[in-house]
Every structure is written in structure tokens, then in C-alpha cells.
Design a protein around this motif. Structure first.
Motif, PDB file in Angstrom:
ATOM      1  N   SER A   1       1.371 -11.032  -2.943  1.00 10.28           N
ATOM      2  CA  SER A   1       2.352 -10.229  -2.212  1.00 10.28           C
ATOM      3  C   SER A   1       3.069 -11.046  -1.136  1.00 10.28           C
ATOM      4  O   SER A   1       3.990 -10.540  -0.491  1.00 10.28           O
ATOM      5  CB  SER A   1       1.687  -9.003  -1.598  1.00 10.28           C
ATOM      6  N   THR A   2       2.645 -12.288  -0.938  1.00 10.34           N
ATOM      7  CA  THR A   2       3.355 -13.241  -0.083  1.00 10.34           C
ATOM      8  C   THR A   2       3.379 -14.588  -0.789  1.00 10.34           C
ATOM      9  O   THR A   2       2.326 -15.071  -1.224  1.00 10.34           O
ATOM     10  CB  THR A   2       2.692 -13.389   1.297  1.00 10.34           C
ATOM     11  N   VAL A   3       4.561 -15.171  -0.921  1.00  5.08           N
ATOM     12  CA  VAL A   3       4.706 -16.467  -1.577  1.00  5.08           C
ATOM     13  C   VAL A   3       5.653 -17.332  -0.746  1.00  5.08           C
ATOM     14  O   VAL A   3       6.773 -16.907  -0.419  1.00  5.08           O
ATOM     15  CB  VAL A   3       5.267 -16.329  -3.009  1.00  5.08           C
ATOM     16  N   SER A   4       5.197 -18.532  -0.406  1.00  4.42           N
ATOM     17  CA  SER A   4       6.026 -19.529   0.292  1.00  4.42           C
ATOM     18  C   SER A   4       6.385 -20.625  -0.706  1.00  4.42           C
ATOM     19  O   SER A   4       5.496 -21.168  -1.371  1.00  4.42           O
ATOM     20  CB  SER A   4       5.268 -20.127   1.475  1.00  4.42           C
ATOM     21  N   VAL A   5       7.682 -20.976  -0.790  1.00  2.00           N
ATOM     22  CA  VAL A   5       8.185 -21.805  -1.885  1.00  2.00           C
ATOM     23  C   VAL A   5       8.977 -22.994  -1.360  1.00  2.00           C
ATOM     24  O   VAL A   5       9.733 -22.876  -0.390  1.00  2.00           O
ATOM     25  CB  VAL A   5       9.104 -20.980  -2.820  1.00  2.00           C
TER      26      VAL A   5
ATOM     27  N   PHE B   1      12.880 -13.266   2.630  1.00  2.00           N
ATOM     28  CA  PHE B   1      12.768 -11.855   2.295  1.00  2.00           C
ATOM     29  C   PHE B   1      11.370 -11.414   2.688  1.00  2.00           C
ATOM     30  O   PHE B   1      10.381 -11.816   2.073  1.00  2.00           O
ATOM     31  CB  PHE B   1      12.987 -11.613   0.792  1.00  2.00           C
ATOM     32  N   GLN B   2      11.276 -10.599   3.743  1.00  2.00           N
ATOM     33  CA  GLN B   2       9.965 -10.128   4.182  1.00  2.00           C
ATOM     34  C   GLN B   2      10.087  -8.704   4.724  1.00  2.00           C
ATOM     35  O   GLN B   2      11.040  -8.368   5.423  1.00  2.00           O
ATOM     36  CB  GLN B   2       9.365 -11.054   5.243  1.00  2.00           C
TER      37      GLN B   2
ATOM     38  N   TYR C   1       8.902 -15.043   0.314  1.00  4.59           N
ATOM     39  CA  TYR C   1       8.959 -13.717  -0.289  1.00  4.59           C
ATOM     40  C   TYR C   1       7.688 -12.982   0.110  1.00  4.59           C
ATOM     41  O   TYR C   1       6.588 -13.422  -0.222  1.00  4.59           O
ATOM     42  CB  TYR C   1       9.033 -13.808  -1.812  1.00  4.59           C
ATOM     43  N   SER C   2       7.831 -11.852   0.799  1.00  2.62           N
ATOM     44  CA  SER C   2       6.624 -11.177   1.272  1.00  2.62           C
ATOM     45  C   SER C   2       6.844  -9.678   1.398  1.00  2.62           C
ATOM     46  O   SER C   2       7.887  -9.230   1.884  1.00  2.62           O
ATOM     47  CB  SER C   2       6.190 -11.729   2.628  1.00  2.62           C
ATOM     48  N   THR C   3       5.835  -8.914   0.975  1.00  2.63           N
ATOM     49  CA  THR C   3       5.778  -7.482   1.270  1.00  2.63           C
ATOM     50  C   THR C   3       4.547  -7.188   2.131  1.00  2.63           C
ATOM     51  O   THR C   3       3.960  -6.118   2.050  1.00  2.63           O
ATOM     52  CB  THR C   3       5.733  -6.654  -0.027  1.00  2.63           C
ATOM     53  N   ASP C   4       4.185  -8.154   2.970  1.00  2.00           N
ATOM     54  CA  ASP C   4       3.049  -8.013   3.874  1.00  2.00           C
ATOM     55  C   ASP C   4       3.456  -8.045   5.340  1.00  2.00           C
ATOM     56  O   ASP C   4       2.588  -8.094   6.211  1.00  2.00           O
ATOM     57  CB  ASP C   4       2.030  -9.142   3.624  1.00  2.00           C
ATOM     58  N   SER C   5       4.741  -8.021   5.632  1.00  4.61           N
ATOM     59  CA  SER C   5       5.205  -8.233   7.001  1.00  4.61           C
ATOM     60  C   SER C   5       5.682  -6.942   7.654  1.00  4.61           C
ATOM     61  O   SER C   5       6.638  -6.318   7.166  1.00  4.61           O
ATOM     62  CB  SER C   5       6.358  -9.249   7.016  1.00  4.61           C
ATOM     63  N   PRO C   6       5.064  -6.524   8.769  1.00  6.70           N
ATOM     64  CA  PRO C   6       5.612  -5.383   9.512  1.00  6.70           C
ATOM     65  C   PRO C   6       7.029  -5.654  10.038  1.00  6.70           C
ATOM     66  O   PRO C   6       7.818  -4.722  10.201  1.00  6.70           O
ATOM     67  CB  PRO C   6       4.619  -5.205  10.661  1.00  6.70           C
ATOM     68  N   LEU C   7       7.343  -6.928  10.293  1.00  9.12           N
ATOM     69  CA  LEU C   7       8.686  -7.286  10.748  1.00  9.12           C
ATOM     70  C   LEU C   7       9.588  -7.461   9.538  1.00  9.12           C
ATOM     71  O   LEU C   7       9.312  -8.275   8.660  1.00  9.12           O
ATOM     72  CB  LEU C   7       8.650  -8.584  11.559  1.00  9.12           C
TER      73      LEU C   7
ATOM     74  N   MET D   1      -0.567 -15.497  -1.479  1.00 14.97           N
ATOM     75  CA  MET D   1      -1.713 -14.718  -1.026  1.00 14.97           C
ATOM     76  C   MET D   1      -1.442 -13.243  -1.282  1.00 14.97           C
ATOM     77  O   MET D   1      -0.308 -12.824  -1.511  1.00 14.97           O
ATOM     78  CB  MET D   1      -1.961 -14.932   0.472  1.00 14.97           C
ATOM     79  N   ARG D   2      -2.528 -12.444  -1.262  1.00 17.51           N
ATOM     80  CA  ARG D   2      -2.426 -10.996  -1.294  1.00 17.51           C
ATOM     81  C   ARG D   2      -2.819 -10.463   0.073  1.00 17.51           C
ATOM     82  O   ARG D   2      -3.933 -10.710   0.539  1.00 17.51           O
ATOM     83  CB  ARG D   2      -3.340 -10.391  -2.358  1.00 17.51           C
ATOM     84  N   GLY D   3      -1.926  -9.716   0.693  1.00 17.00           N
ATOM     85  CA  GLY D   3      -2.253  -9.144   1.997  1.00 17.00           C
ATOM     86  C   GLY D   3      -3.293  -8.048   1.901  1.00 17.00           C
ATOM     87  O   GLY D   3      -4.015  -7.765   2.860  1.00 17.00           O
ATOM     88  N   ALA D   4      -3.360  -7.392   0.737  1.00 17.39           N
ATOM     89  CA  ALA D   4      -4.356  -6.345   0.495  1.00 17.39           C
ATOM     90  C   ALA D   4      -4.600  -6.274  -1.006  1.00 17.39           C
ATOM     91  O   ALA D   4      -3.717  -6.610  -1.801  1.00 17.39           O
ATOM     92  CB  ALA D   4      -3.877  -4.995   1.026  1.00 17.39           C
ATOM     93  N   GLU D   5      -5.769  -5.828  -1.400  1.00 14.84           N
ATOM     94  CA  GLU D   5      -6.106  -5.718  -2.817  1.00 14.84           C
ATOM     95  C   GLU D   5      -5.585  -4.433  -3.444  1.00 14.84           C
ATOM     96  O   GLU D   5      -5.440  -4.347  -4.660  1.00 14.84           O
ATOM     97  CB  GLU D   5      -7.620  -5.810  -3.008  1.00 14.84           C
ATOM     98  N   THR D   6      -5.326  -3.414  -2.620  1.00 17.99           N
ATOM     99  CA  THR D   6      -4.755  -2.163  -3.115  1.00 17.99           C
ATOM    100  C   THR D   6      -3.644  -1.719  -2.165  1.00 17.99           C
ATOM    101  O   THR D   6      -3.594  -2.133  -1.000  1.00 17.99           O
ATOM    102  CB  THR D   6      -5.805  -1.041  -3.211  1.00 17.99           C
ATOM    103  N   ARG D   7      -2.759  -0.867  -2.690  1.00 21.79           N
ATOM    104  CA  ARG D   7      -1.689  -0.260  -1.903  1.00 21.79           C
ATOM    105  C   ARG D   7      -1.741   1.246  -2.108  1.00 21.79           C
ATOM    106  O   ARG D   7      -2.376   1.737  -3.048  1.00 21.79           O
ATOM    107  CB  ARG D   7      -0.327  -0.802  -2.328  1.00 21.79           C
ATOM    108  N   THR D   8      -0.982   1.975  -1.252  1.00 20.65           N
ATOM    109  CA  THR D   8      -0.984   3.431  -1.297  1.00 20.65           C
ATOM    110  C   THR D   8       0.440   3.951  -1.366  1.00 20.65           C
ATOM    111  O   THR D   8       1.294   3.554  -0.565  1.00 20.65           O
ATOM    112  CB  THR D   8      -1.686   4.020  -0.053  1.00 20.65           C
ATOM    113  N   VAL D   9       0.702   4.843  -2.319  1.00 20.95           N
ATOM    114  CA  VAL D   9       2.015   5.486  -2.419  1.00 20.95           C
ATOM    115  C   VAL D   9       2.229   6.366  -1.192  1.00 20.95           C
ATOM    116  O   VAL D   9       1.344   7.138  -0.811  1.00 20.95           O
ATOM    117  CB  VAL D   9       2.110   6.329  -3.704  1.00 20.95           C
TER     118      VAL D   9
END
Length: 376
Positions: free
Chosen positions: A226-230, A153-154, A244-250, A202-210
Motif C-alpha cells: 500500500s506504499t511504494v517508493s520508486v 501520490f499519497q 505511491y501510498s494509501t497509508d498517509s493521513p496527509l 510496504m503494507r501499512g495494515a494487513e486489512t482495511r475496512t469499508v
């Protein structure tokens, strides 16, 4: 005289539409009331779905004809609201996760047991035709002995569609706690309980923007990885690796592949209730490039009727009347939470962390389960 099981909802946010769309169509349940801290939002949903009563959460708890309350609050409030539902003498169906820590979640289950009440825990996607057909395929031996699984899930994150996404990056959220329940629940249905886990994060960024809605441009902190490999090891044998990641443009989501001794089973996105199911057979002869690799791929017919969220509430309602266990029960929900929290701990360690809880045999939804039949 038999009657539909009375259902109420606490929480009238985004996901309530998905529940109400289905629960108001199932003959075996009757949605009687909707409650929310924002009474106007509850009344708007009640009007949209022709529900007779709406207001604050207390209107749901006070209704004597409501048997099951669906808890659709934010994760940090799940246990508190579920305990209030139990105290009101009603069964609980809660959105995932059951809670955000082990102690309070265990306490909730103990209180429910003492009161003779049930707790059901999302996701109920695992009860849909996709995962349930896959379980029957594996039980028949169609892929031999299951050996390992791979899930992915990315994407770039929910701030591109959610008008208030900060809670999804707070404790109890993130791609692991928000999306992990779908994948871990599916793997538990296939392989049984989890024995131990290892992870990196890891955290891809320390803050996010709505990026949408009235809060557009607002910055908020990222409190969790915001990214976890298990890596996962199961009690009964078998392994899995997950991303599991919300840091991937793909964007690559909904990937669940289960490799067995006689084939690899590809099943639908566990955040849906069904879809394409295939088995890829092993090669029968050596293929030398540039010759194309051709493998036998078998399409598996999906068994069951497609619905959506609310299926777990319906199974609970019928189980109450039948005096049988419901499938997506609190113990499974607790084991999934325990697994996810162990993954968080493995990120910090980093080392393999045992999962202390376990579950007995996971139940099944029969292929002829008809959500639209009036059985009560």
C-alpha cells in the motif's frame, strides 16, 4: 456516407458516468449500447444518458453498428473482456491497466494485430491540455534539457469513498497499479520509454475496512503493497522518483515536477485533464537567510479544450477514419504495465529491474484538437 463511430460500453460501474458524460456529447461518436453483468445497472445508466440499448455484455458485442467497445470492467477481467471484444470484430478501448500480467496482455495485442483491430489503453488524461501543453513547452526548450522528475501520490485510501474498494487492494490494484498508470504514462510521454526501475514497498495494515455504503464495517485483506517508493531510469536519459501510498493521513496528490537545466516545470495532476502550469527559473544571486528566497515563476497558458474521460476513445475514432495511429495505443499501455510489474518485482528483489519492453516515439494531440467538432 460518413457517420459517427458507433461506441458501446461494457461495465456500468462508478467510472462509466465520467465516460458517458463526455462520449454522449462528442458529435463524432454515438453511444449505442451499454452492457453489464448486472443488467439492471446497465439499463439505469442507459436511461440516464439516453442510450438506446442496454442489457448484458452480449448486447454490445452483437451490435453490428458498434465499432469501438469501451471496457470498464475490473482490472482482473480486462484481458478476458478485451479478447471477447476482439473476437467480436470490434476495436477496444480499455480502462487501465491493459491487464494484470505480461503474457495475457501481450496475447491480447497479438490477437488484435492479427485481426486488424486496434487497442487503446487509459489513461487518456495524458491527452488533455495539461500534459500536452507541457510536452510542447519541453519540446520548445523552455526548461532546457529535462533532467529528472518527482511525482507524489499519497493519501489514506479509497475506502473512505468507494462502496466496494476491496478490488483496489487486490492483485492488479493498489496505489501502484491503480494510480501508477497516470504518473508513469505522463513520464513516458515526457521522457520516453523506461529502461529500469528500483523500488521499496510496504503494507501499512494487513486489512482495511469499508467506510461508506451498504458494506460499511466490512473488513477485507490487503494483498499488495500500500506504499511504494520508486526510482526510474529512462532509455533516452533522465530519472524520476515517485511515491505511491494509501497509508498517509496527509493528502498530497497530483504532484509532477520536471527539473531541467533552465527551469523546473510544474504540471497538473495527471489524474485530471488540465490545470495550472508553471516554470520556476534558477536563482540569479545568492540569498542569505533570513532574506526571502524570490525566484521568477512563469505562468504557462494551457493550450486546448478541456473535456474528460472518453477523449482517448474520440482520438481512436478519428484515427480509424483518418488511417493514422491513435495516441494512447496498446503498446504504450503494455509498456506502462511492464514498468509497473517491474516495480513490483523490484520491491521483492530488492534490486534494480530492467524493463524489457519499449515504445517508439509517443504521439501528440494538436493544440487545435476540438472534441466538440463534427469531423466524421
Amino acid at each position: 456516407m460518413p457517420r459517427p463511430i458507433g461506441v458501446g460500453l461494457i461495465g456500468a460501474g462508478n467510472i462509466s458516468d465520467q465516460y458517458l458524460t463526455n462520449l454522449t456529447r462528442f458529435p463524432d461518436v454515438h453511444v449505442r449500447a451499454i452492457g453489464d453483468l448486472d443488467g439492471d445497472r446497465a439499463r439505469a445508466q442507459a436511461q440516464a444518458y439516453a442510450v438506446g440499448v442496454a442489457g448484458d455484455p452480449q448486447v454490445v458485442l452483437d451490435d453490428p453498428d458498434i465499432d469501438i467497445v469501451v471496457n470498464l470492467t475490473v482490472p482482473a477481467a480486462h484481458v478476458e473482456v478485451s479478447e471477447a471484444i476482439i473476437a467480436a470484430g470490434k476495436h477496444v478501448w480499455t480502462e487501465k491497466p491493459i491487464g494484470i500480467d505480461r503474457d495475457s496482455s501481450r496475447r491480447l495485442l497479438d490477437k488484435a494485430d492479427a485481426a486488424g483491430l486496434r487497442v487503446g489503453v487509459a489513461p487518456d488524461t495524458v491527452l488533455g491540455p495539461g500534459v500536452q501543453t507541457a510536452k510542447r513547452v519541453i519540446a520548445r526548450g523552455d526548461i532546457g534539457t529535462p533532467l529528472f522528475a518527482q511525482t507524489t501520490f499519497q493519501w489514506q485510501g479509497p475506502e473512505i469513498f468507494h462502496p466496494n474498494p476491496a478490488f483496489l487492494y487486490a492483485r492488479g490494484g493498489g496505489p501502484l497499479l491503480d494510480m501508477g498508470p497516470y504518473y508513469v504514462s505522463t513520464l513516458v510521454h515526457v521522457f520516453g520509454p523506461v529502461a529500469s526501475v528500483g523500488a521499496l514497498g510496504m503494507r501499512g495494515a494487513e486489512t482495511r475496512t469499508v467506510q461508506v455504503g451498504p458494506l460499511t464495517g466490512t473488513h477485507f485483506p490487503v494483498e499488495i503493497p500500500s506504499t511504494v517508493s520508486v526510482l526510474m531510469q529512462f532509455e533516452q536519459g533522465g530519472q524520476a522518483q515517485s511515491l505511491y501510498s494509501t497509508d498517509s493521513p496527509l493528502r498530497r496528490q497530483g504532484i509532477v515536477e520536471i527539473a531541467g537545466t533552465e527551469g523546473t516545470l510544474v504540471i497538473p495532476d495527471p489524474n485530471t485533464f488540465g490545470g495550472d502550469i508553471t516554470i520556476t527559473r534558477p536563482l540569479t544571486e545568492m540569498v542569505v537567510p533570513p532574506a526571502p528566497v524570490v525566484q521568477e515563476v512563469i505562468d504557462i497558458e494551457q493550450e486546448g479544450i478541456m473535456t474528460g474521460r472518453g477523449l482517448g476513445v474520440l482520438d481512436m475514432a478519428r484515427a480509424i477514419r483518418d488511417g493514422r495511429p491513435h495516441v494512447a495505443n496498446g503498446e504504450i499501455g503494455y509498456h506502462v504495465l511492464d514498468t509497473l510489474l517491474s516495480i513490483e518485482e523490484a520491491v521483492v528483489a530488492p534490486a534494480f529491474v530492467p524493463v524489457d519492453s519499449t515504445v517508439s516515439a509517443v504521439g501528440e494531440i494538436p493544440a487545435d484538437f476540438d472534441p466538440f467538432a463534427a469531423t466524421l
